[in-house]
Scaffold this motif. Sequence first.
Motif, PDB file in Angstrom:
ATOM      1  N   GLU A  85       0.811  -1.216   0.000  1.00 38.39           N
ATOM      2  CA  GLU A  85       0.000   0.000   0.000  1.00 38.39           C
ATOM      3  C   GLU A  85       0.852   1.276   0.000  1.00 38.39           C
ATOM      4  N   ILE A  86       2.161   1.121   0.061  1.00 43.89           N
ATOM      5  CA  ILE A  86       3.042   2.292   0.037  1.00 43.89           C
ATOM      6  C   ILE A  86       3.366   2.601  -1.424  1.00 43.89           C
ATOM      7  N   PRO A  87       3.057   3.824  -1.878  1.00 51.45           N
ATOM      8  CA  PRO A  87       3.334   4.157  -3.275  1.00 51.45           C
ATOM      9  C   PRO A  87       4.811   3.971  -3.630  1.00 51.45           C
ATOM     10  N   PRO A  88       5.093   3.377  -4.798  1.00 49.44           N
ATOM     11  CA  PRO A  88       6.476   3.145  -5.220  1.00 49.44           C
ATOM     12  C   PRO A  88       7.348   4.407  -5.227  1.00 49.44           C
ATOM     13  N   LEU A  89       6.785   5.560  -5.585  1.00 44.35           N
ATOM     14  CA  LEU A  89       7.589   6.792  -5.579  1.00 44.35           C
ATOM     15  C   LEU A  89       7.990   7.200  -4.159  1.00 44.35           C
ATOM     16  N   GLU A  90       7.166   6.829  -3.189  1.00 41.75           N
ATOM     17  CA  GLU A  90       7.496   7.116  -1.787  1.00 41.75           C
ATOM     18  C   GLU A  90       8.674   6.251  -1.346  1.00 41.75           C
ATOM     19  N   ILE A  91       8.625   4.964  -1.693  1.00 43.19           N
ATOM     20  CA  ILE A  91       9.738   4.057  -1.371  1.00 43.19           C
ATOM     21  C   ILE A  91      10.996   4.529  -2.097  1.00 43.19           C
ATOM     22  N   ALA A  92      10.843   4.938  -3.361  1.00 40.69           N
ATOM     23  CA  ALA A  92      11.989   5.423  -4.152  1.00 40.69           C
ATOM     24  C   ALA A  92      12.619   6.651  -3.505  1.00 40.69           C
ATOM     25  N   ALA A  93      11.800   7.547  -2.965  1.00 48.58           N
ATOM     26  CA  ALA A  93      12.318   8.759  -2.309  1.00 48.58           C
ATOM     27  C   ALA A  93      13.141   8.388  -1.068  1.00 48.58           C
ATOM     28  N   VAL A  94      12.661   7.404  -0.312  1.00 50.81           N
ATOM     29  CA  VAL A  94      13.398   6.935   0.871  1.00 50.81           C
ATOM     30  C   VAL A  94      14.715   6.276   0.424  1.00 50.81           C
ATOM     31  N   ARG A  95      14.619   5.435  -0.629  1.00 52.74           N
ATOM     32  CA  ARG A  95      15.804   4.750  -1.170  1.00 52.74           C
ATOM     33  C   ARG A  95      16.855   5.780  -1.605  1.00 52.74           C
ATOM     34  N   GLU A  96      16.430   6.817  -2.338  1.00 50.52           N
ATOM     35  CA  GLU A  96      17.342   7.877  -2.797  1.00 50.52           C
ATOM     36  C   GLU A  96      18.029   8.556  -1.620  1.00 50.52           C
ATOM     37  N   LYS A  97      17.248   8.857  -0.595  1.00 45.02           N
ATOM     38  CA  LYS A  97      17.786   9.547   0.590  1.00 45.02           C
ATOM     39  C   LYS A  97      18.843   8.676   1.279  1.00 45.02           C
TER      40      LYS A  97
ATOM     41  N   LEU B  45      26.611   2.259  -0.508  1.00 39.69           N
ATOM     42  CA  LEU B  45      25.727   1.223   0.023  1.00 39.69           C
ATOM     43  C   LEU B  45      25.560   0.059  -0.963  1.00 39.69           C
ATOM     44  N   GLU B  46      25.850  -1.154  -0.496  1.00 37.11           N
ATOM     45  CA  GLU B  46      25.644  -2.355  -1.313  1.00 37.11           C
ATOM     46  C   GLU B  46      24.142  -2.645  -1.345  1.00 37.11           C
ATOM     47  N   GLN B  47      23.709  -3.366  -2.368  1.00 37.88           N
ATOM     48  CA  GLN B  47      22.274  -3.646  -2.512  1.00 37.88           C
ATOM     49  C   GLN B  47      21.698  -4.359  -1.280  1.00 37.88           C
ATOM     50  N   GLU B  48      22.447  -5.304  -0.735  1.00 42.77           N
ATOM     51  CA  GLU B  48      21.958  -6.056   0.433  1.00 42.77           C
ATOM     52  C   GLU B  48      21.797  -5.147   1.650  1.00 42.77           C
ATOM     53  N   GLN B  49      22.744  -4.232   1.844  1.00 38.06           N
ATOM     54  CA  GLN B  49      22.652  -3.270   2.955  1.00 38.06           C
ATOM     55  C   GLN B  49      21.460  -2.339   2.737  1.00 38.06           C
ATOM     56  N   LEU B  50      21.256  -1.949   1.489  1.00 39.72           N
ATOM     57  CA  LEU B  50      20.139  -1.068   1.154  1.00 39.72           C
ATOM     58  C   LEU B  50      18.804  -1.749   1.482  1.00 39.72           C
ATOM     59  N   VAL B  51      18.691  -3.017   1.093  1.00 36.81           N
ATOM     60  CA  VAL B  51      17.469  -3.778   1.391  1.00 36.81           C
ATOM     61  C   VAL B  51      17.256  -3.835   2.904  1.00 36.81           C
ATOM     62  N   ARG B  52      18.324  -4.119   3.647  1.00 37.54           N
ATOM     63  CA  ARG B  52      18.224  -4.197   5.109  1.00 37.54           C
ATOM     64  C   ARG B  52      17.787  -2.869   5.711  1.00 37.54           C
ATOM     65  N   GLN B  53      18.374  -1.771   5.235  1.00 37.69           N
ATOM     66  CA  GLN B  53      18.023  -0.449   5.765  1.00 37.69           C
ATOM     67  C   GLN B  53      16.580  -0.067   5.427  1.00 37.69           C
ATOM     68  N   LEU B  54      16.180  -0.338   4.185  1.00 38.79           N
ATOM     69  CA  LEU B  54      14.793  -0.043   3.786  1.00 38.79           C
ATOM     70  C   LEU B  54      13.809  -0.871   4.611  1.00 38.79           C
ATOM     71  N   ALA B  55      14.150  -2.147   4.798  1.00 36.65           N
ATOM     72  CA  ALA B  55      13.282  -3.031   5.590  1.00 36.65           C
ATOM     73  C   ALA B  55      13.168  -2.495   7.020  1.00 36.65           C
ATOM     74  N   ALA B  56      14.268  -1.998   7.562  1.00 34.17           N
ATOM     75  CA  ALA B  56      14.255  -1.441   8.918  1.00 34.17           C
ATOM     76  C   ALA B  56      13.374  -0.188   8.971  1.00 34.17           C
ATOM     77  N   VAL B  57      13.492   0.664   7.967  1.00 29.95           N
ATOM     78  CA  VAL B  57      12.679   1.887   7.907  1.00 29.95           C
ATOM     79  C   VAL B  57      11.193   1.533   7.969  1.00 29.95           C
ATOM     80  N   TYR B  58      10.817   0.491   7.239  1.00 28.31           N
ATOM     81  CA  TYR B  58       9.396   0.123   7.148  1.00 28.31           C
ATOM     82  C   TYR B  58       8.974  -0.970   8.128  1.00 28.31           C
ATOM     83  N   GLY B  59       9.885  -1.368   9.013  1.00 30.28           N
ATOM     84  CA  GLY B  59       9.537  -2.351  10.037  1.00 30.28           C
ATOM     85  C   GLY B  59       9.236  -3.729   9.480  1.00 30.28           C
ATOM     86  N   ILE B  60       9.979  -4.116   8.448  1.00 30.83           N
ATOM     87  CA  ILE B  60       9.755  -5.413   7.806  1.00 30.83           C
ATOM     88  C   ILE B  60      10.833  -6.382   8.269  1.00 30.83           C
TER      89      ILE B  60
END
Length: 163
Positions: A115-127, A135-150
């Motif tokens: 339910e989170i718009p892709p552009l919103e996730i993209a903005a967080v990813r860019e930041k 940032l390696e892709q795996e670290q990025l996934v981990r950080q994004l998951a942490a941001v969203y509590g996944i």
Amino acid sequence: PLILAPYWQWPARPVPDPHSASLSELIDVLIEIVNTEGPVVCRRVYSLYNRAAGYSRLGKQIVQVMNRAIYRAVKLGRLVQNDEQKRGGQINQVVRVAGSTEASVRERGPRALEEIPPLEIAAVREKLMQDEPDLEQEQLVRQLAAVYGIVRKTPQVRKLLLG
């Protein structure tokens, strides 16, 4: 550092029955929801309205009525929509009130990841990548998951997080 705005959830209230409400009544409430929660995926808007009307299952008939109402609001220039999920179909569109920002960096709130718009996730990813360019892709996934509590990073979750 990443600073997320709070997620403002629409405070549910009694709404006209979607089976019998006029198109303009539906449009007014749907815009109220989008004004509070937007940019937001239509499916979430429909679910919130549906629950407020006392229904649990989002049936085909209700989806068709809601699709018509959102489509009309877009045609009237009251809402703007974007096929951010690239899935087609009105229910998958991301809508926002005309004149509002295309994406906002905010907390997940009560939303499912889908339910989170892709552009919103993209903005967080860019930041995150601005803060740490190496940032390696795996670290990025981990950080994004942490941001969203996944916790579980399934292939589907990774796809949503990495765009």
